[in-house]
Design a protein around this motif. Structure first.
Motif, mmCIF file in Angstrom:
data_model
loop_
_atom_site.group_PDB
_atom_site.id
_atom_site.type_symbol
_atom_site.label_atom_id
_atom_site.label_comp_id
_atom_site.label_asym_id
_atom_site.label_seq_id
_atom_site.Cartn_x
_atom_site.Cartn_y
_atom_site.Cartn_z
ATOM 1 N N CYS A 103 54.692 37.696 41.356
ATOM 2 C CA CYS A 103 55.691 38.134 40.375
ATOM 3 C C CYS A 103 55.371 39.530 39.841
ATOM 4 O O CYS A 103 56.270 40.336 39.606
ATOM 5 N N LYS A 104 54.077 39.822 39.653
ATOM 6 C CA LYS A 104 53.683 41.162 39.205
ATOM 7 C C LYS A 104 54.098 42.227 40.204
ATOM 8 O O LYS A 104 54.523 43.318 39.835
ATOM 9 N N LYS A 105 53.963 41.894 41.487
ATOM 10 C CA LYS A 105 54.263 42.872 42.535
ATOM 11 C C LYS A 105 55.757 42.958 42.836
ATOM 12 O O LYS A 105 56.301 44.040 43.048
ATOM 13 N N ALA A 106 56.417 41.796 42.873
ATOM 14 C CA ALA A 106 57.805 41.755 43.341
ATOM 15 C C ALA A 106 58.812 42.148 42.261
ATOM 16 O O ALA A 106 59.845 42.738 42.561
ATOM 17 N N PHE A 107 58.500 41.820 40.997
ATOM 18 C CA PHE A 107 59.455 42.074 39.913
ATOM 19 C C PHE A 107 58.832 43.070 38.940
ATOM 20 O O PHE A 107 57.941 42.722 38.161
ATOM 21 N N GLU A 143 58.795 42.244 31.771
ATOM 22 C CA GLU A 143 58.348 40.852 31.650
ATOM 23 C C GLU A 143 57.669 40.364 32.938
ATOM 24 O O GLU A 143 56.820 39.493 32.915
ATOM 25 N N ARG A 144 58.083 40.942 34.073
ATOM 26 C CA ARG A 144 57.563 40.539 35.389
ATOM 27 C C ARG A 144 57.741 39.051 35.646
ATOM 28 O O ARG A 144 56.888 38.400 36.251
ATOM 29 N N ASN A 145 58.853 38.506 35.178
ATOM 30 C CA ASN A 145 59.164 37.094 35.398
ATOM 31 C C ASN A 145 60.076 36.952 36.602
ATOM 32 O O ASN A 145 60.895 37.821 36.889
ATOM 33 N N CYS A 146 59.958 35.818 37.268
ATOM 34 C CA CYS A 146 60.806 35.548 38.428
ATOM 35 C C CYS A 146 62.173 35.059 37.959
ATOM 36 O O CYS A 146 62.255 34.092 37.189
ATOM 37 N N PHE A 178 41.934 51.705 44.501
ATOM 38 C CA PHE A 178 42.508 52.346 43.318
ATOM 39 C C PHE A 178 43.430 51.421 42.532
ATOM 40 O O PHE A 178 44.215 51.877 41.720
ATOM 41 N N ILE A 179 43.326 50.116 42.742
ATOM 42 C CA ILE A 179 44.156 49.165 42.000
ATOM 43 C C ILE A 179 43.645 49.056 40.571
ATOM 44 O O ILE A 179 42.451 48.883 40.336
ATOM 45 N N GLU A 180 44.558 49.165 39.616
ATOM 46 C CA GLU A 180 44.192 49.047 38.210
ATOM 47 C C GLU A 180 43.820 47.602 37.883
ATOM 48 O O GLU A 180 44.353 46.649 38.461
ATOM 49 N N GLU A 181 42.919 47.446 36.933
ATOM 50 C CA GLU A 181 42.449 46.113 36.537
ATOM 51 C C GLU A 181 43.605 45.214 36.102
ATOM 52 O O GLU A 181 43.624 44.014 36.387
ATOM 53 N N ALA A 182 44.594 45.804 35.410
ATOM 54 C CA ALA A 182 45.719 45.020 34.883
ATOM 55 C C ALA A 182 46.579 44.439 35.998
ATOM 56 O O ALA A 182 47.299 43.460 35.787
ATOM 57 N N GLN A 183 46.525 45.032 37.190
ATOM 58 C CA GLN A 183 47.338 44.554 38.315
ATOM 59 C C GLN A 183 46.690 43.379 39.046
ATOM 60 O O GLN A 183 47.333 42.743 39.869
ATOM 61 N N LEU A 184 45.434 43.108 38.755
ATOM 62 C CA LEU A 184 44.691 42.087 39.495
ATOM 63 C C LEU A 184 44.845 40.715 38.853
ATOM 64 O O LEU A 184 45.020 40.589 37.639
ATOM 65 N N VAL A 185 44.739 39.702 39.677
ATOM 66 C CA VAL A 185 44.841 38.316 39.213
ATOM 67 C C VAL A 185 43.700 37.516 39.834
ATOM 68 O O VAL A 185 43.433 37.630 41.030
ATOM 69 N N GLY A 186 43.023 36.716 39.016
ATOM 70 C CA GLY A 186 41.996 35.810 39.522
ATOM 71 C C GLY A 186 40.706 36.468 39.944
ATOM 72 O O GLY A 186 39.896 35.850 40.636
#
Length: 303
Positions: free
Chosen positions: A273-277, A281-284, A92-100
């Motif tokens: 960074c997407k997951k942790a912050f 902005e989701r920046n570290c 159920f992970i949204e496309e926007a949450q995925l990387v690579g």
């Protein structure tokens, strides 16, 4: 408890070595001589068994004192009811949450819609946590896959499965697709009848079936009989952590093994960074950069 279990194993080994191997001696005098010789060993073993029994009693007392009851029938059922399959969240992970994911997704979709008209098996292989289930689900749910195939089914296999239950679930999944007619009486069918029913239903259809999380090497040999090769370009996707489980591309030209690669550091860091912050902005933050990169390095490219 684990320590006590090891001690029990050691005592059994000791007993087998010093005592049990002489039990079948037919020479009475020799048997008696061995018995006398092993009196000391018997005494030591008996002392160790008494000590183990005492330890087990103390463990039971501590369990009762602190209300630990996980060995009871009630405790077991509670544990079963609270366990959750960790792969469910990846469905159920949204496309926007995925990387690579775009390059491997494009590769798999190309294998689905291009190539031979014969049934083709595509095995997605990679270590646990690499994102095989997530990738397969995004491909399975894609508009291209939905429009290209007449019917489809997603089946989670895992390490312990019952073939009859798996086949029933496959029939029910296929039944839901595009207003397919209902199958009657499948709950009472045996494995052979279920395979016949599946073959009959799929004989004139172009289908896609995903068999997720396959562990047993002999699994494909069992389940392949349920899929008729009707020369319509049907596809079966298998996800597995073990390359030995995947039908070998050396065995047939219609077997593909797709090895999923770990994320490069820049993509892994972006995902972290997407997951942790969770800010917009989701920046570290600068003060956490060094620590964040160290965490990503430790994950070795696993999502």
């Amino acid at each position: 408890m684990r320590e006590v279990a090891f001690r029990i194993e050691d005592v059994i080994d000791e007993y087998m070595f010093h005592v049990a191997r002489y039990q079948n001696q037919h020479d009475y005098l020799h048997k008696m001589a061995c018995c006398v010789k092993n009196l000391m060993s018997r005494h030591k073993i008996a002392s160790k068994i008494q000590a183990i029994k005492k330890s087990v009693g103390e463990i039971r007392e501590r369990m009762e004192k602190y209300g630990v009851n996980f060995l009871s029938e009630h405790g077991n059922s509670e544990r079963q009811n609270t366990w959750h399959d960790p792969r469910i969240a990846s469905l159920f992970i949204e496309e926007a949450q995925l990387v690579g994911i775009e390059p491997p997704k494009a590769d798999l979709i190309r294998l689905l819609v291009q190539g031979e008209s014969k049934n083709t098996v595509i095995s997605v292989v990679g270590m646990g946590g690499l994102g095989k289930t997530t990738l397969a689900k995004k491909v399975y749910d894609s508009e291209i896959a939905s429009s290209h195939f007449d019917c489809k089914a997603w089946i989670t296999v895992s390490q312990s499965y019952k073939m009859e239950e798996l086949l029933r679930n496959m029939i029910k999944e296929l039944q839901r697709e595009k207003a397919q007619p209902a199958f009657d009486g499948i709950e009472n069918m045996n494995e052979l009848s279920l395979i016949k029913k599946l073959r009959e239903h799929l004989s004139e259809k172009r289908y896609i079936v995903v068999l997720d999380d396959v562990w047993r090497i002999d699994f494909w040999g069992y389940v392949r009989n349920a899929f008729p090769d009707n020369d319509k370009g049907s596809r079966i996707i298998i996800t597995t952590p073990n390359e030995d489980v995947a039908p070998s591309s050396k065995e047939s030209s219609i077997y593909y093994v797709y090895k999923l690669q770990s994320l490069p550091h820049d993509k892994a860091f972006e995902l972290f960074c997407k997951k942790a912050f969770q800010s917009k902005e989701r920046n570290c933050p600068s003060e956490l950069l060094e620590l964040s990169h160290a965490i990503v390095e430790k994950c070795e490219g696993l999502p």
